[in-house]
Design a protein around this motif. Sequence first.
Motif, PDB file in Angstrom:
ATOM      1  N   GLU A   1     113.766 -16.609 -31.170  1.00 59.00           N
ATOM      2  CA  GLU A   1     113.183 -16.621 -29.824  1.00 59.00           C
ATOM      3  C   GLU A   1     111.739 -16.134 -29.828  1.00 59.00           C
ATOM      4  O   GLU A   1     110.933 -16.519 -28.969  1.00 59.00           O
ATOM      5  CB  GLU A   1     113.996 -15.728 -28.867  1.00 59.00           C
ATOM      6  CG  GLU A   1     115.445 -16.130 -28.715  1.00 59.00           C
ATOM      7  CD  GLU A   1     116.351 -15.352 -29.662  1.00 59.00           C
ATOM      8  OE1 GLU A   1     117.463 -14.997 -29.227  1.00 59.00           O
ATOM      9  OE2 GLU A   1     115.941 -15.083 -30.816  1.00 59.00           O
ATOM     10  N   ALA A   2     111.407 -15.232 -30.770  1.00 62.66           N
ATOM     11  CA  ALA A   2     110.090 -14.608 -30.805  1.00 62.66           C
ATOM     12  C   ALA A   2     109.136 -15.270 -31.793  1.00 62.66           C
ATOM     13  O   ALA A   2     108.006 -14.819 -31.958  1.00 62.66           O
ATOM     14  CB  ALA A   2     110.230 -13.123 -31.150  1.00 62.66           C
ATOM     15  N   GLN A   3     109.577 -16.340 -32.431  1.00 62.34           N
ATOM     16  CA  GLN A   3     108.699 -17.025 -33.374  1.00 62.34           C
ATOM     17  C   GLN A   3     107.717 -17.954 -32.681  1.00 62.34           C
ATOM     18  O   GLN A   3     106.824 -18.513 -33.329  1.00 62.34           O
ATOM     19  CB  GLN A   3     109.529 -17.788 -34.409  1.00 62.34           C
ATOM     20  CG  GLN A   3     110.258 -16.860 -35.371  1.00 62.34           C
ATOM     21  CD  GLN A   3     110.962 -17.601 -36.495  1.00 62.34           C
ATOM     22  OE1 GLN A   3     110.632 -18.747 -36.791  1.00 62.34           O
ATOM     23  NE2 GLN A   3     111.930 -16.947 -37.128  1.00 62.34           N
ATOM     24  N   VAL A   4     107.862 -18.101 -31.382  1.00 61.41           N
ATOM     25  CA  VAL A   4     106.924 -18.897 -30.598  1.00 61.41           C
ATOM     26  C   VAL A   4     106.357 -18.007 -29.489  1.00 61.41           C
ATOM     27  O   VAL A   4     107.013 -17.056 -29.041  1.00 61.41           O
ATOM     28  CB  VAL A   4     107.622 -20.134 -29.981  1.00 61.41           C
ATOM     29  CG1 VAL A   4     108.050 -21.096 -31.072  1.00 61.41           C
ATOM     30  CG2 VAL A   4     108.821 -19.718 -29.131  1.00 61.41           C
TER      31      VAL A   4
ATOM     32  N   LYS B   1     108.537  -9.483 -24.890  1.00 58.23           N
ATOM     33  CA  LYS B   1     109.595  -8.493 -24.654  1.00 58.23           C
ATOM     34  C   LYS B   1     109.948  -7.764 -25.950  1.00 58.23           C
ATOM     35  O   LYS B   1     110.137  -6.536 -25.955  1.00 58.23           O
ATOM     36  CB  LYS B   1     110.843  -9.171 -24.085  1.00 58.23           C
ATOM     37  CG  LYS B   1     110.747  -9.516 -22.607  1.00 58.23           C
ATOM     38  CD  LYS B   1     112.064 -10.119 -22.117  1.00 58.23           C
ATOM     39  CE  LYS B   1     112.046 -10.340 -20.618  1.00 58.23           C
ATOM     40  NZ  LYS B   1     113.325 -10.910 -20.126  1.00 58.23           N
ATOM     41  N   LEU B   2     110.048  -8.514 -27.048  1.00 58.66           N
ATOM     42  CA  LEU B   2     110.381  -7.904 -28.333  1.00 58.66           C
ATOM     43  C   LEU B   2     109.319  -6.900 -28.753  1.00 58.66           C
ATOM     44  O   LEU B   2     109.631  -5.764 -29.111  1.00 58.66           O
ATOM     45  CB  LEU B   2     110.537  -8.984 -29.402  1.00 58.66           C
ATOM     46  CG  LEU B   2     110.786  -8.451 -30.815  1.00 58.66           C
ATOM     47  CD1 LEU B   2     112.204  -7.917 -30.943  1.00 58.66           C
ATOM     48  CD2 LEU B   2     110.522  -9.524 -31.865  1.00 58.66           C
TER      49      LEU B   2
ATOM     50  N   ILE C   1     101.197 -10.266 -36.183  1.00 53.04           N
ATOM     51  CA  ILE C   1     102.076 -11.305 -36.729  1.00 53.04           C
ATOM     52  C   ILE C   1     101.261 -12.135 -37.719  1.00 53.04           C
ATOM     53  O   ILE C   1     100.184 -12.640 -37.380  1.00 53.04           O
ATOM     54  CB  ILE C   1     102.640 -12.207 -35.616  1.00 53.04           C
ATOM     55  CG1 ILE C   1     103.450 -11.376 -34.611  1.00 53.04           C
ATOM     56  CG2 ILE C   1     103.507 -13.316 -36.209  1.00 53.04           C
ATOM     57  CD1 ILE C   1     103.886 -12.150 -33.377  1.00 53.04           C
ATOM     58  N   VAL C   2     101.762 -12.263 -38.948  1.00 51.29           N
ATOM     59  CA  VAL C   2     101.055 -12.975 -40.003  1.00 51.29           C
ATOM     60  C   VAL C   2     101.936 -14.106 -40.520  1.00 51.29           C
ATOM     61  O   VAL C   2     103.154 -13.942 -40.658  1.00 51.29           O
ATOM     62  CB  VAL C   2     100.673 -12.023 -41.163  1.00 51.29           C
ATOM     63  CG1 VAL C   2      99.895 -12.767 -42.252  1.00 51.29           C
ATOM     64  CG2 VAL C   2      99.835 -10.851 -40.637  1.00 51.29           C
TER      65      VAL C   2
ATOM     66  N   TYR D   1      96.519 -14.902 -38.564  1.00 54.15           N
ATOM     67  CA  TYR D   1      96.694 -13.515 -38.112  1.00 54.15           C
ATOM     68  C   TYR D   1      96.607 -13.485 -36.595  1.00 54.15           C
ATOM     69  O   TYR D   1      95.599 -13.885 -36.017  1.00 54.15           O
ATOM     70  CB  TYR D   1      95.634 -12.643 -38.780  1.00 54.15           C
ATOM     71  CG  TYR D   1      95.190 -11.392 -38.061  1.00 54.15           C
ATOM     72  CD1 TYR D   1      96.087 -10.546 -37.411  1.00 54.15           C
ATOM     73  CD2 TYR D   1      93.846 -11.008 -38.078  1.00 54.15           C
ATOM     74  CE1 TYR D   1      95.663  -9.390 -36.775  1.00 54.15           C
ATOM     75  CE2 TYR D   1      93.410  -9.851 -37.455  1.00 54.15           C
ATOM     76  CZ  TYR D   1      94.302  -9.048 -36.799  1.00 54.15           C
ATOM     77  OH  TYR D   1      93.879  -7.896 -36.165  1.00 54.15           O
ATOM     78  N   LEU D   2      97.699 -13.049 -35.965  1.00 50.17           N
ATOM     79  CA  LEU D   2      97.761 -12.963 -34.506  1.00 50.17           C
ATOM     80  C   LEU D   2      97.941 -11.505 -34.113  1.00 50.17           C
ATOM     81  O   LEU D   2      98.837 -10.826 -34.614  1.00 50.17           O
ATOM     82  CB  LEU D   2      98.933 -13.802 -33.981  1.00 50.17           C
ATOM     83  CG  LEU D   2      99.052 -13.948 -32.462  1.00 50.17           C
ATOM     84  CD1 LEU D   2      97.864 -14.725 -31.897  1.00 50.17           C
ATOM     85  CD2 LEU D   2     100.353 -14.656 -32.110  1.00 50.17           C
ATOM     86  N   PHE D   3      97.099 -11.030 -33.203  1.00 58.86           N
ATOM     87  CA  PHE D   3      97.113  -9.624 -32.807  1.00 58.86           C
ATOM     88  C   PHE D   3      97.571  -9.476 -31.359  1.00 58.86           C
ATOM     89  O   PHE D   3      97.086 -10.185 -30.472  1.00 58.86           O
ATOM     90  CB  PHE D   3      95.719  -9.014 -32.961  1.00 58.86           C
ATOM     91  CG  PHE D   3      95.569  -7.665 -32.311  1.00 58.86           C
ATOM     92  CD1 PHE D   3      96.240  -6.571 -32.824  1.00 58.86           C
ATOM     93  CD2 PHE D   3      94.777  -7.494 -31.181  1.00 58.86           C
ATOM     94  CE1 PHE D   3      96.133  -5.325 -32.227  1.00 58.86           C
ATOM     95  CE2 PHE D   3      94.659  -6.257 -30.576  1.00 58.86           C
ATOM     96  CZ  PHE D   3      95.333  -5.171 -31.099  1.00 58.86           C
ATOM     97  N   GLY D   4      98.497  -8.549 -31.128  1.00 55.56           N
ATOM     98  CA  GLY D   4      98.958  -8.251 -29.782  1.00 55.56           C
ATOM     99  C   GLY D   4      98.724  -6.791 -29.431  1.00 55.56           C
ATOM    100  O   GLY D   4      99.284  -5.903 -30.077  1.00 55.56           O
ATOM    101  N   GLN D   5      97.871  -6.550 -28.438  1.00 54.23           N
ATOM    102  CA  GLN D   5      97.626  -5.195 -27.949  1.00 54.23           C
ATOM    103  C   GLN D   5      98.638  -4.905 -26.850  1.00 54.23           C
ATOM    104  O   GLN D   5      98.627  -5.540 -25.792  1.00 54.23           O
ATOM    105  CB  GLN D   5      96.208  -5.064 -27.396  1.00 54.23           C
ATOM    106  CG  GLN D   5      95.885  -3.693 -26.804  1.00 54.23           C
ATOM    107  CD  GLN D   5      95.646  -2.642 -27.863  1.00 54.23           C
ATOM    108  OE1 GLN D   5      94.805  -2.792 -28.745  1.00 54.23           O
ATOM    109  NE2 GLN D   5      96.373  -1.532 -27.769  1.00 54.23           N
ATOM    110  N   VAL D   6      99.535  -3.973 -27.107  1.00 56.11           N
ATOM    111  CA  VAL D   6     100.618  -3.679 -26.162  1.00 56.11           C
ATOM    112  C   VAL D   6     100.165  -2.618 -25.167  1.00 56.11           C
ATOM    113  O   VAL D   6      99.700  -1.541 -25.552  1.00 56.11           O
ATOM    114  CB  VAL D   6     101.873  -3.194 -26.915  1.00 56.11           C
ATOM    115  CG1 VAL D   6     102.999  -2.901 -25.928  1.00 56.11           C
ATOM    116  CG2 VAL D   6     102.324  -4.240 -27.931  1.00 56.11           C
ATOM    117  N   SER D   7     100.267  -2.941 -23.897  1.00 60.74           N
ATOM    118  CA  SER D   7      99.946  -1.952 -22.867  1.00 60.74           C
ATOM    119  C   SER D   7     100.925  -0.797 -22.963  1.00 60.74           C
ATOM    120  O   SER D   7     102.103  -0.980 -23.277  1.00 60.74           O
ATOM    121  CB  SER D   7     100.028  -2.591 -21.484  1.00 60.74           C
ATOM    122  OG  SER D   7      99.822  -1.633 -20.463  1.00 60.74           O
TER     123      SER D   7
END
Length: 402
Positions: free
Chosen positions: A41-44, A51-52, A82-83, A95-101
């Motif tokens: 579910e989280a690979q896209v 949520k993950l 995520i790489v 390389y994908l970067f997610g800044q979590v609030s």
Amino acid sequence: MTNLSSLPSQNAQSQMKVPATYMRGGTSKGVFFSLTDLPPEAQVPGEARDKLLMRVIGSPDPYAKQIDGMGGATSSTSKTVIVSKSSKDDHDVDYLFGQVSIDKPFVDWSGNCGNLSAAVGPFAIHAGLIPNDRIPENGIVKVRVWQANIKKTIEIHVPVVNGFVQETGEFELDGVTFPAAEIQVDFLNPADSDGSMFPTGNLVDDLEVPEVGTFNATMINAGIPTIFIDAEALGYIGTELQEDINSDEQALARFERIRAYGALKMGLIARLEEAETRQHTPKVAFVSKPKPYLTSSGKAVIENDVDVLVRALSMGKLHHAMMGTAAVAIASAVCVPGTLVNLAAGGGNRESVTFGHPSGALKVGAQATEAEHGWVVEKVMMSRSARILMEGFVRVPSDVFE
């Protein structure tokens, strides 16, 4: 007596195990994942992925502590990466970067993390994403990275000793307690590909912020969209440390208002309200001419040690050192004569800058040329370090996608 049959089943209380690596990169740290290790579910991109990652980090947390997750309750430690094998020709990994609030329920995907960029190269090698025949017994592996958030190329030069990534060493980075191995990170053509490096077309603008004031500002989109303002115009001297800003709620509210109106003027948002869910970009920074000061660790910075002083805010708080992407913006701005950063550094043509930040100093090199349609930065280079802190699995409640 408790009726055991009325309790939730073990299956309902279970957690899933997700392979993960906890890494420090530069002055940040975050949780790294290989794309194929994530639940399907989280690979896209989408709600399930967000949520993950929020649950991994421990957000949203109204207490702003992230006690029930891997986050450290600061913008520098509320990060995910995520790489994957690259989808681009002549690149090794994406390389994908997610800044979590921390306290709000969202992940900001609008920008890169320059500090964690340094860790992407070592992670790619550890995760088996770089062919073995590319890894020397001793030497340097150049990992060519496609930064998917901002669609830019980063080259990470990873040292290898005895066939393994070198993580320990003598390189010292202000803002990081212990020395480690030096990693050179090159940001290629870091300016915005879809428009001018200076989105308003000006090196200096009048930024009007209702109920706050009007400020001279250099607004640049290189590395990460950044708004530079002279420290004196804000009532500061440029040597401030975290507690001087972060303990002042009125000051933080003023900076956020400046950031929102700057985002609007830079064309990053269409409506002022959108700034609330775009906390990662743009950044706000204030600059001043060199002055002596004591860093947050008590180290003395002498006036002659630096070319300019810069303080920057990230996710609504003054950063304890400097964001790597903001360092790219600083270097890009300083090498263009006439920007506020360039003028604070003494003006003229420059190919590098050493700037003072709350934890010390950092030298960054830049290659810039003036082209027919404006200034172009070809490359920004800096030294960082990275280290694996923990590897294995992160556990997440199985109902996270519900």
